[in-house]
Design an enzyme around this catalytic site. Structure first.
Site, mmCIF file in Angstrom:
data_model
loop_
_atom_site.group_PDB
_atom_site.id
_atom_site.type_symbol
_atom_site.label_atom_id
_atom_site.label_comp_id
_atom_site.label_asym_id
_atom_site.label_seq_id
_atom_site.Cartn_x
_atom_site.Cartn_y
_atom_site.Cartn_z
ATOM 1 N N ASN A 49 0.845 -1.197 0.000
ATOM 2 C CA ASN A 49 0.000 0.000 0.000
ATOM 3 C C ASN A 49 0.879 1.246 0.000
ATOM 4 O O ASN A 49 1.951 1.282 0.633
ATOM 5 C CB ASN A 49 -1.012 -0.006 1.145
ATOM 6 C CG ASN A 49 -0.411 -0.159 2.522
ATOM 7 O OD1 ASN A 49 0.633 -0.774 2.690
ATOM 8 N ND2 ASN A 49 -1.077 0.379 3.514
ATOM 9 N N GLU A 62 -2.972 -4.578 -3.197
ATOM 10 C CA GLU A 62 -3.469 -5.453 -4.262
ATOM 11 C C GLU A 62 -3.479 -4.733 -5.608
ATOM 12 O O GLU A 62 -3.081 -5.272 -6.629
ATOM 13 C CB GLU A 62 -4.895 -5.922 -3.943
ATOM 14 C CG GLU A 62 -5.037 -6.700 -2.656
ATOM 15 C CD GLU A 62 -5.325 -5.821 -1.447
ATOM 16 O OE1 GLU A 62 -4.709 -4.735 -1.330
ATOM 17 O OE2 GLU A 62 -6.149 -6.214 -0.631
HETATM 18 N N1 THU Z 1 -5.259 -1.462 2.426
HETATM 19 C C1 THU Z 1 -4.688 -2.264 1.489
HETATM 20 O O1 THU Z 1 -3.594 -1.992 0.985
HETATM 21 N N2 THU Z 1 -5.353 -3.381 1.126
HETATM 22 C C2 THU Z 1 -6.520 -3.806 1.688
HETATM 23 O O2 THU Z 1 -7.047 -4.819 1.274
HETATM 24 C C3 THU Z 1 -7.130 -3.057 2.774
HETATM 25 C C4 THU Z 1 -6.562 -1.711 3.008
HETATM 26 C C5 THU Z 1 -4.521 -0.275 2.870
HETATM 27 C C6 THU Z 1 -5.087 1.037 2.435
HETATM 28 C C7 THU Z 1 -4.525 1.953 3.493
HETATM 29 O O3 THU Z 1 -3.216 2.340 3.125
HETATM 30 C C8 THU Z 1 -4.432 1.093 4.722
HETATM 31 O O4 THU Z 1 -4.494 -0.248 4.280
HETATM 32 C C9 THU Z 1 -5.519 1.339 5.754
HETATM 33 O O5 THU Z 1 -6.778 1.275 5.180
#
Ligand code: THU
Length: 144
Positions: A49, A62
């Site tokens: 992320n 993802e």
């Molecule tokens: N996040 C992801 O990268 N994937 C997920 O499936 C759920 C949420 C990230 C987005 C944000 O940077 C952090 O997790 C908190 O929501």
């Protein structure tokens, strides 16, 4: 292949997702996520992320993996492994957000594409896209 065999075979993918999680850029949520996307030919694209001070430009792990793969010409996907949790903590089962499920729907067969949630190699949950996005809207709804 039985689901138990699949679990045993996903060790390398889980390790790659765990490694990708260490590269998370998440100074706002302090929630770090890693993903490892397996193509049908065996290549793995990793993602983490990537947050942003303006918040909405944030990209989930993802989608980072999917966009890397598609931009390199890949369109045939078998599975994605996702690991996440509060930064510095071991991790909790982290399911993909709705936007990421929709991106999966664009490129993956909901009947066969596997979504692997793990905390480590011993703790694994496996879902098909169809289970996480039932009655989804996809390309076949538009392209006919
Ligand atoms: N996040 C992801 O990268 N994937 C997920 O499936 C759920 C949420 C990230 C987005 C944000 O940077 C952090 O997790 C908190 O929501």
């Amino acid at each position: 292949m039985k689901e138990s065999e699949r679990k045993a075979n996903y060790g390398a993918l889980i390790r790659k997702a765990l490694e990708a999680r260490t590269r998370s850029y998440s100074p706002y949520s302090h929630f770090s996520v890693g993903a490892a996307l397996l193509t049908k030919s065996g290549t793995v694209y990793c993602g983490c992320n990537i947050e942003n001070a303006a918040y909405t430009p944030t990209n989930c792990a993802e989608r980072t993996a999917f966009f890397k793969a598609v931009s390199e010409g890949e369109r045939d996907f078998e599975a994605i492994c996702i690991v996440g949790g509060k930064a510095g903590e071991p991790g909790c089962f982290t399911a993909p957000c709705g936007v990421c499920r929709q991106v999966m729907m664009e490129f993956c067969d909901p009947e066969t594409f596997r979504i692997i949630l793990a905390t480590d190699e011993a703790h694994v949950q496996i879902y098909r896209l169809k289970e996480l996005l039932p009655v989804g809207f996809g390309p076949q709804n538009v392209l006919y």
